[in-house]
Scaffold this motif. Structure first.
Motif, mmCIF file in Angstrom:
data_model
loop_
_atom_site.group_PDB
_atom_site.id
_atom_site.type_symbol
_atom_site.label_atom_id
_atom_site.label_comp_id
_atom_site.label_asym_id
_atom_site.label_seq_id
_atom_site.Cartn_x
_atom_site.Cartn_y
_atom_site.Cartn_z
ATOM 1 N N ARG A 331 27.335 -8.392 6.525
ATOM 2 C CA ARG A 331 27.322 -7.286 7.478
ATOM 3 C C ARG A 331 26.845 -7.777 8.848
ATOM 4 N NH1 ARG A 331 30.167 -2.759 5.941
ATOM 5 N NH2 ARG A 331 29.999 -2.546 3.672
ATOM 6 N N VAL A 332 27.580 -7.371 9.882
ATOM 7 C CA VAL A 332 27.189 -7.686 11.255
ATOM 8 C C VAL A 332 27.106 -6.388 12.041
ATOM 9 C CG1 VAL A 332 28.100 -10.033 11.297
ATOM 10 C CG2 VAL A 332 29.608 -8.107 11.841
ATOM 11 N N GLY A 333 26.346 -6.416 13.130
ATOM 12 C CA GLY A 333 26.053 -5.177 13.850
ATOM 13 C C GLY A 333 27.218 -4.591 14.609
ATOM 14 N N TRP A 334 28.195 -5.413 14.973
ATOM 15 C CA TRP A 334 29.265 -4.922 15.847
ATOM 16 C C TRP A 334 30.506 -4.446 15.087
ATOM 17 C CZ3 TRP A 334 27.272 -9.919 16.107
ATOM 18 C CH2 TRP A 334 28.003 -10.893 15.448
ATOM 19 N N ARG A 335 30.470 -4.501 13.746
ATOM 20 C CA ARG A 335 31.625 -4.033 12.975
ATOM 21 C C ARG A 335 31.148 -3.218 11.786
ATOM 22 N NH1 ARG A 335 36.961 -7.331 13.192
ATOM 23 N NH2 ARG A 335 37.341 -6.024 11.374
ATOM 24 N N LEU A 352 28.063 -13.959 21.876
ATOM 25 C CA LEU A 352 27.096 -14.785 22.597
ATOM 26 C C LEU A 352 27.600 -15.057 24.021
ATOM 27 C CD1 LEU A 352 24.484 -16.454 22.642
ATOM 28 C CD2 LEU A 352 25.807 -18.390 21.723
ATOM 29 N N ALA A 353 28.908 -15.311 24.153
ATOM 30 C CA ALA A 353 29.476 -15.510 25.489
ATOM 31 C C ALA A 353 29.316 -14.255 26.338
ATOM 32 C CB ALA A 353 30.957 -15.885 25.368
ATOM 33 N N LEU A 354 29.495 -13.086 25.737
ATOM 34 C CA LEU A 354 29.326 -11.840 26.482
ATOM 35 C C LEU A 354 27.865 -11.611 26.869
ATOM 36 C CD1 LEU A 354 31.735 -9.325 24.709
ATOM 37 C CD2 LEU A 354 31.961 -10.311 26.989
ATOM 38 N N THR A 355 26.933 -11.897 25.967
ATOM 39 C CA THR A 355 25.525 -11.714 26.331
ATOM 40 C C THR A 355 25.132 -12.653 27.471
ATOM 41 O OG1 THR A 355 24.800 -13.220 24.559
ATOM 42 C CG2 THR A 355 24.829 -10.874 24.052
ATOM 43 N N ASP A 356 25.693 -13.864 27.468
ATOM 44 C CA ASP A 356 25.450 -14.790 28.572
ATOM 45 C C ASP A 356 25.995 -14.205 29.879
ATOM 46 O OD1 ASP A 356 25.070 -18.063 29.121
ATOM 47 O OD2 ASP A 356 26.547 -17.091 30.404
ATOM 48 N N LEU A 357 27.207 -13.641 29.820
ATOM 49 C CA LEU A 357 27.801 -13.021 31.009
ATOM 50 C C LEU A 357 26.969 -11.833 31.482
ATOM 51 C CD1 LEU A 357 30.297 -12.732 32.949
ATOM 52 C CD2 LEU A 357 31.252 -11.179 31.227
ATOM 53 N N TRP A 358 26.575 -10.963 30.558
ATOM 54 C CA TRP A 358 25.796 -9.783 30.932
ATOM 55 C C TRP A 358 24.436 -10.182 31.515
ATOM 56 C CZ3 TRP A 358 27.257 -7.594 25.541
ATOM 57 C CH2 TRP A 358 28.524 -6.982 25.605
ATOM 58 N N ARG A 359 23.825 -11.210 30.961
ATOM 59 C CA ARG A 359 22.526 -11.694 31.471
ATOM 60 C C ARG A 359 22.644 -12.094 32.942
ATOM 61 N NH1 ARG A 359 18.254 -13.486 33.078
ATOM 62 N NH2 ARG A 359 16.510 -14.237 31.817
ATOM 63 N N HIS A 381 21.640 -4.171 23.860
ATOM 64 C CA HIS A 381 22.257 -3.709 22.623
ATOM 65 C C HIS A 381 22.752 -4.874 21.775
ATOM 66 C CE1 HIS A 381 24.574 -1.186 19.900
ATOM 67 N NE2 HIS A 381 25.658 -1.856 20.189
ATOM 68 N N MET A 382 23.367 -5.877 22.415
ATOM 69 C CA MET A 382 24.051 -6.927 21.656
ATOM 70 C C MET A 382 23.173 -8.140 21.368
ATOM 71 S SD MET A 382 26.771 -7.661 20.041
ATOM 72 C CE MET A 382 27.691 -6.211 20.569
ATOM 73 N N HIS A 383 22.175 -8.394 22.184
ATOM 74 C CA HIS A 383 21.376 -9.603 22.006
ATOM 75 C C HIS A 383 20.760 -9.672 20.611
ATOM 76 C CE1 HIS A 383 17.867 -12.325 22.690
ATOM 77 N NE2 HIS A 383 18.779 -12.996 23.382
ATOM 78 N N ASP A 384 20.179 -8.578 20.147
ATOM 79 C CA ASP A 384 19.572 -8.568 18.814
ATOM 80 C C ASP A 384 20.625 -8.725 17.719
ATOM 81 O OD1 ASP A 384 17.084 -8.293 19.906
ATOM 82 O OD2 ASP A 384 16.932 -6.125 19.553
ATOM 83 N N GLN A 385 21.787 -8.104 17.911
ATOM 84 C CA GLN A 385 22.841 -8.198 16.897
ATOM 85 C C GLN A 385 23.337 -9.640 16.754
ATOM 86 O OE1 GLN A 385 25.981 -5.351 17.375
ATOM 87 N NE2 GLN A 385 24.597 -3.614 17.598
ATOM 88 N N VAL A 386 23.481 -10.345 17.866
ATOM 89 C CA VAL A 386 23.882 -11.754 17.800
ATOM 90 C C VAL A 386 22.800 -12.573 17.099
ATOM 91 C CG1 VAL A 386 24.401 -13.814 19.165
ATOM 92 C CG2 VAL A 386 25.379 -11.602 19.817
ATOM 93 N N GLY A 387 21.537 -12.288 17.412
ATOM 94 C CA GLY A 387 20.446 -12.995 16.746
ATOM 95 C C GLY A 387 20.473 -12.807 15.240
ATOM 96 N N GLN A 388 20.739 -11.584 14.779
ATOM 97 C CA GLN A 388 20.828 -11.325 13.342
ATOM 98 C C GLN A 388 21.995 -12.076 12.711
ATOM 99 O OE1 GLN A 388 21.042 -7.058 13.332
ATOM 100 N NE2 GLN A 388 18.948 -6.821 14.094
ATOM 101 N N GLY A 418 16.679 -14.985 26.490
ATOM 102 C CA GLY A 418 15.509 -14.118 26.517
ATOM 103 C C GLY A 418 15.889 -12.668 26.657
ATOM 104 N N ALA A 419 14.970 -11.884 27.237
ATOM 105 C CA ALA A 419 15.210 -10.460 27.484
ATOM 106 C C ALA A 419 15.895 -10.318 28.830
ATOM 107 C CB ALA A 419 13.907 -9.694 27.454
ATOM 108 N N ALA A 420 16.732 -9.285 28.945
ATOM 109 C CA ALA A 420 17.440 -9.062 30.206
ATOM 110 C C ALA A 420 16.435 -8.619 31.275
ATOM 111 C CB ALA A 420 18.505 -7.982 30.029
#
Length: 425
Positions: A331-335, A352-359, A381-388, A418-420
């Motif tokens: 199970r993943v957070g985005w699906r 991860l690429a999107l979180t880098d862009l958003w950061r 929203h997504m940073h924690d989901q990628v970490g999981q 890190g955190a945004a």
């Protein structure tokens, strides 16, 4: 493909999702090697089962193979470009998966259109009759000729080609002009010709014509189907592309350049809601399949997300990152549905690429404030989901040694984000 060791720095850069021209060059080389391998596999398969292949189809296939070889000896760079076009990969995958019989025969006829495209772009003299299945001759990456019958005649020489429907007198033939011998660029005109549109300031095609652009039955869940030429507005797509490129250039110039380098085709899908739904075919890296976007932000995010699916698919063919055939799902957070380990890795990498862009967007003073604010919210929203998802990957025994190292490098980059920070301005 056999494992080819990668320089540690390249492997790390790819895992971090950060764009680098040298990495793109390596992946393009890997893609080309894979494409040649699949093309040779198709030739071997046809020869092995030649008694089961329709005699006329076999004759055309072998003639087309020789034409492709002639074009390659005349202009190898152009022929490589034709073979590496994303939807050539989709055709090869479909042909290699089809059981021997009439269905495979229909796929084999595609080699004729591929070889003719290569020969025309390489400026080879031609005078031959070509099949037009269903009354259409589709030249990959170039356009489509409507024929009044099942065959057309092509005569080409000195940078000009003319296409006539056999047995049908038309007041004006289609004319294809080779506008650039170095790149093999073709421009066509005529009442029966539909050329592909090129997206602004790029070499990427808006491909709403290729018969292999979306698999039968659509792609993804729910199934997304290809938009037809009649339902595609090239002006709107060009505007979306420009706006997305401008947003990426102000947010992360390296990513904007990577999108322009890596993307060969945008395939319009039928709209299924207010926002875009994107997809990537593993067999066709470099093509982004997407429904119309809601705006620049939506388009930019879709391009970055799908380009990373392409990058990882190509890398996995070069260096296997996980083992195939395992039944475990996660199970993943985005699906909402459980995913096999390959799906977890693909999703974690693209997000991860999107979180880098958003950061980066949260601190970019040159982008609109609504984008900075939205990017910060999406990062949270997504940073924690990628970490999981990365924890799932690192706890799994389904990754190869290289895949485990790749996931470790992804986690290091994830932690470095890190955190945004509070949105600038």
């Amino acid at each position: 493909m056999n494992f080819t060791p990668l320089p540690a720095a390249v492997f790390t850069e790819l895992a971090r999702t950060r764009p680098a021209p040298a990495d793109d060059t390596l992946l393009r080389s890997a893609l080309h090697a894979r494409r040649l391998l699949l093309l040779k596999a198709l030739l071997v398969r046809v020869h092995r089962h030649r008694e089961a292949v329709d005699a006329a189809v076999l004759r055309r296939f072998e003639t087309s193979w020789h034409l492709l070889e002639r074009a390659e000896s005349h202009h190898p760079t152009v022929v490589r470009d034709v073979l590496d076009y994303p939807l050539t990969g989709a055709w090869l995958a479909a042909a290699l998966a089809e059981p021997v019989g009439p269905a495979l025969d229909r796929h084999l006829d595609r080699l004729e259109a591929l070889a003719v495209t290569a020969a025309l772009r390489a400026d080879c003299p031609l005078d031959l009759a070509v099949e037009a299945p269903g009354g259409m001759l589709s030249l990959p990456g170039v356009g489509r000729q409507t024929a009044g019958s099942g065959r057309v005649r092509i005569r080409a020489g000195s940078r000009v080609a003319r296409i006539h429907t056999e047995g049908h007198t038309h007041p004006a033939a289609t004319v294809l002009l080779l506008t650039d011998r170095r790149t093999g660029a073709l421009v066509g005109r005529g009442p029966d010709w539909n050329g592909l549109h090129t997206l602004p300031d790029s070499t990427a095609r808006l491909d709403d014509l290729d018969p292999y652009r979306v698999p039968p039955g659509g792609v993804g869940t729910p199934a997304r189907t290809a938009a037809d030429r009649a339902d595609t507005d090239p002006g709107a797509w060009s505007a979306h592309w420009r706006a997305a490129q401008a947003l990426l250039a102000h947010t992360d110039p390296g990513r904007a350049a990577e999108v322009r380098r890596a993307l060969r085709a945008v395939v319009p899908l039928v709209a299924q809601g207010p926002r875009s739904l994107g997809a990537t075919l593993r067999s066709a890296p470099g093509a982004v399949l997407t429904s119309p976007p809601a705006g620049a932000q939506d388009m930019a995010e879709t391009l970055v997300h799908e380009i990373h699916h392409s990058k990882l698919a190509t890398l996995h063919e070069l260096v296997p990152l996980y083992r195939q055939g395992r039944a475990a799902v996660h199970r993943v957070g985005w699906r909402p549905d459980a995913r096999p380990i390959g799906g977890v890795l693909q999703g974690a990498y693209a997000h991860l690429a999107l979180t880098d862009l958003w950061r980066r967007a949260t601190t970019a003073r040159t982008v609109p404030r609504p984008w900075r604010s939205s990017a910060g919210q999406q990062f949270d929203h997504m940073h924690d989901q990628v970490g999981q998802a990365l924890e799932i990957l690192l706890e799994s025994d389904e990754l190869t040694n290289e895949g485990r190292e790749f996931a470790h490098q992804m986690r290091r980059h994830h932690a470095s984000l890190g955190a945004a920070p509070r949105a600038a301005g």
